[in-house]
Scaffold this motif. Sequence first.
Motif, PDB file in Angstrom:
ATOM      1  N   LEU A 233      35.054  34.610  56.980  1.00 48.77           N
ATOM      2  CA  LEU A 233      35.526  32.778  56.149  1.00 48.77           C
ATOM      3  C   LEU A 233      34.298  32.458  55.512  1.00 48.77           C
ATOM      4  O   LEU A 233      34.496  32.026  54.455  1.00 48.77           O
ATOM      5  CB  LEU A 233      36.335  32.312  57.231  1.00 48.77           C
ATOM      6  N   SER A 234      33.033  32.369  56.161  1.00 51.40           N
ATOM      7  CA  SER A 234      32.008  31.560  55.523  1.00 51.40           C
ATOM      8  C   SER A 234      31.647  32.469  54.275  1.00 51.40           C
ATOM      9  O   SER A 234      31.167  31.932  53.342  1.00 51.40           O
ATOM     10  CB  SER A 234      30.875  31.480  56.641  1.00 51.40           C
ATOM     11  N   TYR A 235      31.474  33.819  54.555  1.00 52.64           N
ATOM     12  CA  TYR A 235      31.038  34.658  53.451  1.00 52.64           C
ATOM     13  C   TYR A 235      32.263  34.504  52.138  1.00 52.64           C
ATOM     14  O   TYR A 235      31.671  34.564  51.024  1.00 52.64           O
ATOM     15  CB  TYR A 235      31.329  36.047  54.092  1.00 52.64           C
ATOM     16  N   ALA A 236      33.366  34.609  52.487  1.00 53.74           N
ATOM     17  CA  ALA A 236      34.590  34.435  51.380  1.00 53.74           C
ATOM     18  C   ALA A 236      34.193  33.273  50.843  1.00 53.74           C
ATOM     19  O   ALA A 236      34.525  32.923  49.468  1.00 53.74           O
ATOM     20  CB  ALA A 236      35.629  34.769  51.972  1.00 53.74           C
ATOM     21  N   THR A 237      34.168  32.029  51.478  1.00 58.12           N
ATOM     22  CA  THR A 237      33.990  30.637  50.813  1.00 58.12           C
ATOM     23  C   THR A 237      32.785  30.810  49.951  1.00 58.12           C
ATOM     24  O   THR A 237      32.943  30.332  48.788  1.00 58.12           O
ATOM     25  CB  THR A 237      33.926  29.638  52.092  1.00 58.12           C
ATOM     26  N   LEU A 238      31.650  31.314  50.313  1.00 64.35           N
ATOM     27  CA  LEU A 238      30.483  31.081  49.454  1.00 64.35           C
ATOM     28  C   LEU A 238      30.767  31.971  48.355  1.00 64.35           C
ATOM     29  O   LEU A 238      30.411  31.297  47.275  1.00 64.35           O
ATOM     30  CB  LEU A 238      29.280  31.630  50.280  1.00 64.35           C
ATOM     31  N   VAL A 239      30.990  33.084  48.241  1.00 70.96           N
ATOM     32  CA  VAL A 239      31.312  34.056  47.201  1.00 70.96           C
ATOM     33  C   VAL A 239      32.442  33.267  46.171  1.00 70.96           C
ATOM     34  O   VAL A 239      32.093  33.373  44.710  1.00 70.96           O
ATOM     35  CB  VAL A 239      31.989  35.295  47.712  1.00 70.96           C
ATOM     36  N   LEU A 240      33.526  32.747  46.688  1.00 72.37           N
ATOM     37  CA  LEU A 240      34.241  32.137  45.687  1.00 72.37           C
ATOM     38  C   LEU A 240      33.818  30.895  45.220  1.00 72.37           C
ATOM     39  O   LEU A 240      33.966  30.651  43.855  1.00 72.37           O
ATOM     40  CB  LEU A 240      35.523  31.600  46.686  1.00 72.37           C
ATOM     41  N   PHE A 241      32.702  29.995  45.740  1.00 71.55           N
ATOM     42  CA  PHE A 241      32.226  28.901  45.130  1.00 71.55           C
ATOM     43  C   PHE A 241      31.409  29.594  44.163  1.00 71.55           C
ATOM     44  O   PHE A 241      31.395  29.158  42.839  1.00 71.55           O
ATOM     45  CB  PHE A 241      31.444  28.108  46.039  1.00 71.55           C
ATOM     46  N   GLY A 242      30.528  30.507  44.158  1.00 71.44           N
ATOM     47  CA  GLY A 242      29.441  31.117  43.308  1.00 71.44           C
ATOM     48  C   GLY A 242      30.588  31.726  42.089  1.00 71.44           C
ATOM     49  O   GLY A 242      30.054  31.468  40.880  1.00 71.44           O
ATOM     50  N   GLY A 243      31.648  32.399  42.400  1.00 74.64           N
ATOM     51  CA  GLY A 243      32.126  32.905  41.230  1.00 74.64           C
ATOM     52  C   GLY A 243      32.869  32.049  40.307  1.00 74.64           C
ATOM     53  O   GLY A 243      33.208  32.252  39.327  1.00 74.64           O
ATOM     54  N   LEU A 244      33.424  30.653  40.885  1.00 78.19           N
ATOM     55  CA  LEU A 244      34.040  29.800  40.176  1.00 78.19           C
ATOM     56  C   LEU A 244      33.108  28.839  39.394  1.00 78.19           C
ATOM     57  O   LEU A 244      33.736  28.321  38.087  1.00 78.19           O
ATOM     58  CB  LEU A 244      34.846  28.935  41.285  1.00 78.19           C
ATOM     59  N   ASP A 245      31.831  28.415  39.790  1.00 76.85           N
ATOM     60  CA  ASP A 245      31.197  27.407  39.181  1.00 76.85           C
ATOM     61  C   ASP A 245      30.099  27.770  38.189  1.00 76.85           C
ATOM     62  O   ASP A 245      29.813  27.265  37.101  1.00 76.85           O
ATOM     63  CB  ASP A 245      30.901  26.271  40.309  1.00 76.85           C
ATOM     64  N   THR A 246      29.229  28.567  38.738  1.00 81.10           N
ATOM     65  CA  THR A 246      27.965  28.846  38.230  1.00 81.10           C
ATOM     66  C   THR A 246      27.911  29.515  36.664  1.00 81.10           C
ATOM     67  O   THR A 246      27.291  28.951  35.829  1.00 81.10           O
ATOM     68  CB  THR A 246      27.022  29.659  38.983  1.00 81.10           C
ATOM     69  N   VAL A 247      28.641  30.224  36.541  1.00 82.35           N
ATOM     70  CA  VAL A 247      28.778  31.116  35.268  1.00 82.35           C
ATOM     71  C   VAL A 247      29.492  30.050  34.130  1.00 82.35           C
ATOM     72  O   VAL A 247      29.192  30.000  33.089  1.00 82.35           O
ATOM     73  CB  VAL A 247      29.636  32.343  35.236  1.00 82.35           C
TER      74      VAL A 247
END
Length: 404
Positions: A233-247
């Motif tokens: 769950l921690s992994y999925a949460t971090l990856v989703l945050f990274g994919g949604l905001d930085t680009v």
Amino acid sequence: MKSVPPVPKPDHVPEALVVDFDFIELPGAEDDIQAGYQAYQRGCPDIFWTPQNGGHWVATRAEDIVFMQRNTDVFSNRMVTLPPFPEGTPPSIPLEIDPPRHAQYRRPLMQFLTPGAVKHLEDGVRKVAIDQIEALLPQGGCEFIEDFAKVLPIHVFLDAVDLPREDASMLLPIAEKSVRARSIEDRIEAHREMSGYLLGWVRKRRAEPGDDLLSQIVTIDVDGEMISEDEALSYATLVLFGGLDTVAGMIGLIGKFLAEHPDKCKELVENLDDAKFLKNAIEELIRRHGIANTARVLTQDYDYKGVHFKKGDHILPPNLLAGVDDRVIDDPLTVDFNRKKPVHASFGNGAHACPGAGLARREIAVFLEEWLRRIPEFRVKPGTKPVLETGQVNGIIKLELVWP
């Protein structure tokens, strides 16, 4: 109002190295985030300490930033946020796991985001971009961040993890709160909200994995055993945050730059079919518009270039400052598409370099190719001003554009 009051100077910090620097409320950043940072780079010691945001060191020069990003034995990723989350908070996986263990967690991301895999995703990226631009074109204007910059990466990313596109409007505000909230409590709450959304999906993919990215990251083996549900769950949460905001943040800043510099926009339009030129131009735009801030924590007492760090000290080596360092780049605030080697650290370095860098570059390329072929001339809407914001991820939250 500051959520965290300034802290007293520790005894091991010389008075001469204390600078009142607040990366959340940065003077000058309302017009140009990178220029606001660079003012501290030019006017302060190369490495200084600030009492803001929990008290931490700041490295300002490219040489030191790259060294700290690569030297995880001393400058650990165990706590990457400022102010730091409360002691005992579980690490964000894999970002807050150091080598060599980090490599086991990172493996599925690297496998999913190989150059070949990114190329395979390109058709989906391009279709999303074209559909959105074609819908906006007849309107003669848009609010670029909500109407395009956020739409492209979130749709691409939700497709990669095989989650419903219609969830985008609900997920984006959570991602915004995670990286730009002024209080630790709000940032923790954003993580809870994202984890709450993902829990059911994580359990489903662990029980019946597919070939999507989410399935791969929540079922990995570490030390011969599948990671726990909490780790997944921690992994999925971090990856989703990274994919949604930085680009989205980087596309937004590039859109602002081109709207304010019609000569540079015209130069890109005239060279869209020159693959070599476009590749270098994208690297130059990324160099000039770095956004991410990930802190480090000292694993031991350490002397570096005359600065004495103590074990447990926090330090911010801002990625973006490596790209605007006049010691390694001539006239760094000027965008030059013919610059021979745009040096930057926008995606980090070493073991924790961003695994999604290739996909980010591809999304930026598709944005430029498809937007500029359809809307070659655009500008900031008269009477409006872009709204920029600094934080763990710097970015732009509002940009009104118009075109003929």
